[in-house]
Design an enzyme around this catalytic site. Structure first.
Site, PDB file in Angstrom:
ATOM      1  N   HIS A 189      12.526 -23.767  -3.819  1.00  0.00           N
ATOM      2  CA  HIS A 189      11.190 -23.226  -4.047  1.00  0.00           C
ATOM      3  C   HIS A 189      10.763 -22.301  -2.917  1.00  0.00           C
ATOM      4  CE1 HIS A 189       6.765 -23.444  -3.556  1.00  0.00           C
ATOM      5  NE2 HIS A 189       6.780 -23.224  -4.856  1.00  0.00           N
ATOM      6  N   ILE A 196      11.737 -18.558  -3.397  1.00  0.00           N
ATOM      7  CA  ILE A 196      11.229 -17.726  -4.485  1.00  0.00           C
ATOM      8  C   ILE A 196       9.712 -17.719  -4.570  1.00  0.00           C
ATOM      9  CG2 ILE A 196      13.311 -18.044  -5.862  1.00  0.00           C
ATOM     10  CD1 ILE A 196      11.794 -20.119  -7.504  1.00  0.00           C
ATOM     11  N   CYS A 197       9.027 -18.644  -3.909  1.00  0.00           N
ATOM     12  CA  CYS A 197       7.582 -18.734  -4.061  1.00  0.00           C
ATOM     13  C   CYS A 197       6.934 -19.073  -2.730  1.00  0.00           C
ATOM     14  CB  CYS A 197       7.218 -19.785  -5.117  1.00  0.00           C
ATOM     15  SG  CYS A 197       5.438 -19.824  -5.495  1.00  0.00           S
ATOM     16  N   ASN A 198       5.651 -18.757  -2.635  1.00  0.00           N
ATOM     17  CA  ASN A 198       4.917 -18.962  -1.391  1.00  0.00           C
ATOM     18  C   ASN A 198       3.652 -19.787  -1.610  1.00  0.00           C
ATOM     19  OD1 ASN A 198       4.450 -18.551   1.396  1.00  0.00           O
ATOM     20  ND2 ASN A 198       2.952 -16.972   0.912  1.00  0.00           N
ATOM     21  N   ARG A 210       6.927 -13.404  -3.255  1.00  0.00           N
ATOM     22  CA  ARG A 210       6.949 -13.321  -1.799  1.00  0.00           C
ATOM     23  C   ARG A 210       6.997 -11.880  -1.323  1.00  0.00           C
ATOM     24  NH1 ARG A 210       8.547 -18.159   0.781  1.00  0.00           N
ATOM     25  NH2 ARG A 210       9.235 -16.911   2.546  1.00  0.00           N
TER      26      ARG A 210
END
Length: 216
Positions: free
Chosen positions: A91, A94-96, A114
């Site tokens: 995770h 790919i994501c913040n 991101r």
């Protein structure tokens, strides 16, 4: 049905169920004992906080699992922990949003790109840059020392360059009377004569009145 008052018939044999007993909800079945010795299947068992655990997953159809679900609890918890760790690492790439568990709910299942956050990389690297200065100072000494395959590395003197840059950027103000440092550049002779009292004091001679410094 067995003849002779419940005794097995001649030439017959008892079934495994009647010989070992009915599997119970927990613990070993009647007539069986759970031991910590190595089993024929090449895996061992042990007791953790009163719970029987093994270092290998047990098949669902195995009688041990049917007797006691705690038999595989230790392996189950370990596998869950490993899975959650992999979810967190994947995770973060790919994501913040901060927590991957948010994607398990429909109302906050969106992804935050991101690449759209320009300051993210700077925020991540800032602690490394600040903390790295101390480590660099410690490594500079070891880097400058000679090794069997390298001569001693001498540091480059930079304070002269910095001083020249400061003088180039200096602008005289009205408070200074419009003067610069070049107006005060005069030849000053700092040579101390032999009759100076400072020299006599350093050499341990009787103290005499020091001669004034001559400015040429």
């Amino acid at each position: 049905m067995h003849g002779n008052g419940g005794q097995p018939a001649a030439g017959g044999s008892e079934s495994a169920l009647s010989r070992e007993g009915q599997p119970g909800p927990s613990g070993a079945a009647q007539g069986q004992v759970i031991s910590n010795e190595r089993s024929p299947r090449r895996y061992s068992t042990r007791t953790i906080n009163g719970v029987q655990a093994t270092n290998k997953f047990t098949a669902v159809g195995n009688p041990s699992l049917q007797r006691d679900p705690d038999w595989y609890r230790w392996n189950y918890n370990h596998s869950i922990a490993v899975w959650l760790r992999e979810c967190s690492r994947s995770h973060a790439k790919i994501c913040n949003c901060g927590q991957f568990r948010k994607h398990w709910f429909q109302e906050c299942a969106g992804l935050e790109d991101r690449s759209t956050q320009a300051s993210l990389e700077e925020a991540i690297l800032r602690p490394l840059r600040v903390q790295g200065k101390r480590a660099k100072r410690k490594l500079d000494y070891h880097y400058s020392q000679p090794t069997p395959n390298r001569k001693k590395v001498y540091k480059t003197v930079r304070w002269k360059d910095e001083l020249a840059d400061r003088e180039a950027d200096f602008t005289p103000s009205e408070e200074d009377g419009g003067t610069t440092s070049s107006d005060f550049d005069e030849d000053i002779n700092f040579d101390i004569g032999g009759d100076s009292g400072i020299v006599d004091e350093l050499l341990g001679r009787p103290f005499t009145t020091p001669a004034p410094v001559r400015i040429v």
